[in-house]
Motif scaffolding. Sequence first.
Motif, PDB file in Angstrom:
ATOM      1  N   GLU A  55       0.839  -1.208   0.000  1.00  0.00           N
ATOM      2  CA  GLU A  55       0.000   0.000   0.000  1.00  0.00           C
ATOM      3  C   GLU A  55       0.874   1.259   0.000  1.00  0.00           C
ATOM      4  OE1 GLU A  55      -3.239   2.721   0.554  1.00  0.00           O
ATOM      5  OE2 GLU A  55      -3.222   0.618  -0.078  1.00  0.00           O
ATOM      6  N   ARG A  56       1.915   1.259   0.820  1.00  0.00           N
ATOM      7  CA  ARG A  56       2.818   2.417   0.878  1.00  0.00           C
ATOM      8  C   ARG A  56       3.525   2.615  -0.456  1.00  0.00           C
ATOM      9  NH1 ARG A  56       8.120   3.054   1.841  1.00  0.00           N
ATOM     10  NH2 ARG A  56       8.461   0.915   2.564  1.00  0.00           N
ATOM     11  N   ILE A  57       3.984   1.526  -1.048  1.00  0.00           N
ATOM     12  CA  ILE A  57       4.666   1.602  -2.341  1.00  0.00           C
ATOM     13  C   ILE A  57       3.713   2.087  -3.422  1.00  0.00           C
ATOM     14  CG2 ILE A  57       5.817   0.221  -4.126  1.00  0.00           C
ATOM     15  CD1 ILE A  57       6.808  -1.566  -1.779  1.00  0.00           C
ATOM     16  N   TYR A  58       2.494   1.564  -3.388  1.00  0.00           N
ATOM     17  CA  TYR A  58       1.453   1.992  -4.332  1.00  0.00           C
ATOM     18  C   TYR A  58       1.265   3.508  -4.276  1.00  0.00           C
ATOM     19  CZ  TYR A  58      -3.422   3.033  -5.594  1.00  0.00           C
ATOM     20  OH  TYR A  58      -4.555   3.602  -6.085  1.00  0.00           O
ATOM     21  N   GLN A  59       1.116   4.058  -3.065  1.00  0.00           N
ATOM     22  CA  GLN A  59       0.894   5.491  -2.915  1.00  0.00           C
ATOM     23  C   GLN A  59       2.102   6.293  -3.392  1.00  0.00           C
ATOM     24  OE1 GLN A  59      -1.812   6.970  -2.296  1.00  0.00           O
ATOM     25  NE2 GLN A  59      -3.101   5.361  -1.439  1.00  0.00           N
ATOM     26  N   THR A  60       3.308   5.789  -3.129  1.00  0.00           N
ATOM     27  CA  THR A  60       4.517   6.482  -3.552  1.00  0.00           C
ATOM     28  C   THR A  60       4.610   6.556  -5.073  1.00  0.00           C
ATOM     29  OG1 THR A  60       5.716   5.775  -1.562  1.00  0.00           O
ATOM     30  CG2 THR A  60       7.039   6.459  -3.458  1.00  0.00           C
ATOM     31  N   ILE A  61       4.374   5.418  -5.736  1.00  0.00           N
ATOM     32  CA  ILE A  61       4.447   5.390  -7.203  1.00  0.00           C
ATOM     33  C   ILE A  61       3.348   6.259  -7.805  1.00  0.00           C
ATOM     34  CG2 ILE A  61       4.336   3.932  -9.262  1.00  0.00           C
ATOM     35  CD1 ILE A  61       5.343   1.614  -7.512  1.00  0.00           C
ATOM     36  N   LYS A  62       2.157   6.186  -7.241  1.00  0.00           N
ATOM     37  CA  LYS A  62       1.036   6.972  -7.769  1.00  0.00           C
ATOM     38  C   LYS A  62       1.322   8.466  -7.635  1.00  0.00           C
ATOM     39  CE  LYS A  62      -4.013   6.856  -7.781  1.00  0.00           C
ATOM     40  NZ  LYS A  62      -5.211   6.210  -7.177  1.00  0.00           N
ATOM     41  N   ASN A  63       1.881   8.874  -6.492  1.00  0.00           N
ATOM     42  CA  ASN A  63       2.240  10.284  -6.318  1.00  0.00           C
ATOM     43  C   ASN A  63       3.316  10.700  -7.314  1.00  0.00           C
ATOM     44  OD1 ASN A  63       0.432  10.690  -4.219  1.00  0.00           O
ATOM     45  ND2 ASN A  63       1.924  10.219  -2.628  1.00  0.00           N
ATOM     46  N   ASP A  64       4.276   9.803  -7.582  1.00  0.00           N
ATOM     47  CA  ASP A  64       5.314  10.100  -8.576  1.00  0.00           C
ATOM     48  C   ASP A  64       4.701  10.308  -9.958  1.00  0.00           C
ATOM     49  OD1 ASP A  64       7.338   9.992  -6.723  1.00  0.00           O
ATOM     50  OD2 ASP A  64       7.999   7.971  -7.250  1.00  0.00           O
ATOM     51  N   ILE A  65       3.680   9.529 -10.293  1.00  0.00           N
ATOM     52  CA  ILE A  65       2.997   9.675 -11.582  1.00  0.00           C
ATOM     53  C   ILE A  65       2.199  10.974 -11.617  1.00  0.00           C
ATOM     54  CG2 ILE A  65       1.209   8.710 -13.081  1.00  0.00           C
ATOM     55  CD1 ILE A  65       2.111   5.907 -12.125  1.00  0.00           C
ATOM     56  N   PHE A  66       1.462  11.247 -10.537  1.00  0.00           N
ATOM     57  CA  PHE A  66       0.632  12.452 -10.480  1.00  0.00           C
ATOM     58  C   PHE A  66       1.470  13.727 -10.544  1.00  0.00           C
ATOM     59  CE2 PHE A  66      -3.838  11.473  -8.735  1.00  0.00           C
ATOM     60  CZ  PHE A  66      -3.941  10.364  -9.555  1.00  0.00           C
ATOM     61  N   ASP A  67       2.671  13.691  -9.954  1.00  0.00           N
ATOM     62  CA  ASP A  67       3.515  14.879  -9.910  1.00  0.00           C
ATOM     63  C   ASP A  67       4.559  14.908 -11.027  1.00  0.00           C
ATOM     64  OD1 ASP A  67       2.188  15.844  -7.657  1.00  0.00           O
ATOM     65  OD2 ASP A  67       3.495  14.760  -6.285  1.00  0.00           O
TER      66      ASP A  67
END
Length: 238
Positions: free
Chosen positions: A20-32
């Motif tokens: 879950e933590r990794i998912y959020q990190t990657i998703k934030n990297d994509i969004f930003d």
Amino acid sequence: MQQVSFHQKRGKGRPEVLAERIYQTIKNDIFDFRLMPGDRFSESELAQRMGVSRTPVRQALFWLEREGYVEVWFRSGWQVRPFDFEYFEELYDLRIVLEREAVRRLCGMPPGRSAERLAELKTFWIDQPRLEEGKTVSPHDEGFHMTLVSAAGNSEMARIHADLTEKIRIIRRLDFTREDRVDATYREHAAILLAVLTQQTEEAQRILTAHISVSKAEVRQITLHMLQQARRQTASSE
């Protein structure tokens, strides 16, 4: 209204906390735009950067694939899904169809029933003082449109609309990077609510259609600008 993503529907207390933590990190990297549309990478590269094994990375990537943010390239790793503006515009068009129908149904309800179902929206968008920060307003904007559809009373229509909302979130959030768009959102949401609550079906649908159409055009322009900025920053750092 809090958004619920695919993996969150699996239930609480699951053992996949690291994923879950990794998912959020990657998703934030994509969004930003730290991970750019079209960028390729491997599970091993991400695992090494995050100091974890490949197993939770792979699980996180499969969640992101299910939500449409990345795609797997067999034998050559993963890729951030390139932006397909035609695809996103089709999703926006579907939004208009669903939300116009929701507004029609709400306007056809007895005034007391629609007022009850939309009371929280009226309190936030009309009665309370405005929020100023775009990142804070963005989830409330999603909640406004999702509540409109769910209040219409068709659960399947609401489910489809929620899935659609998840798919366009990656670009839709950019609509709130400018102060004038925040102000326009408040004004237009208030106008939609007042038209619905006074059962002005055609007026409510007209304002709603214009509201989403302008947002669609603005988001495309802002997204292209943000991508150009991110590419220039990447090139200058190399």
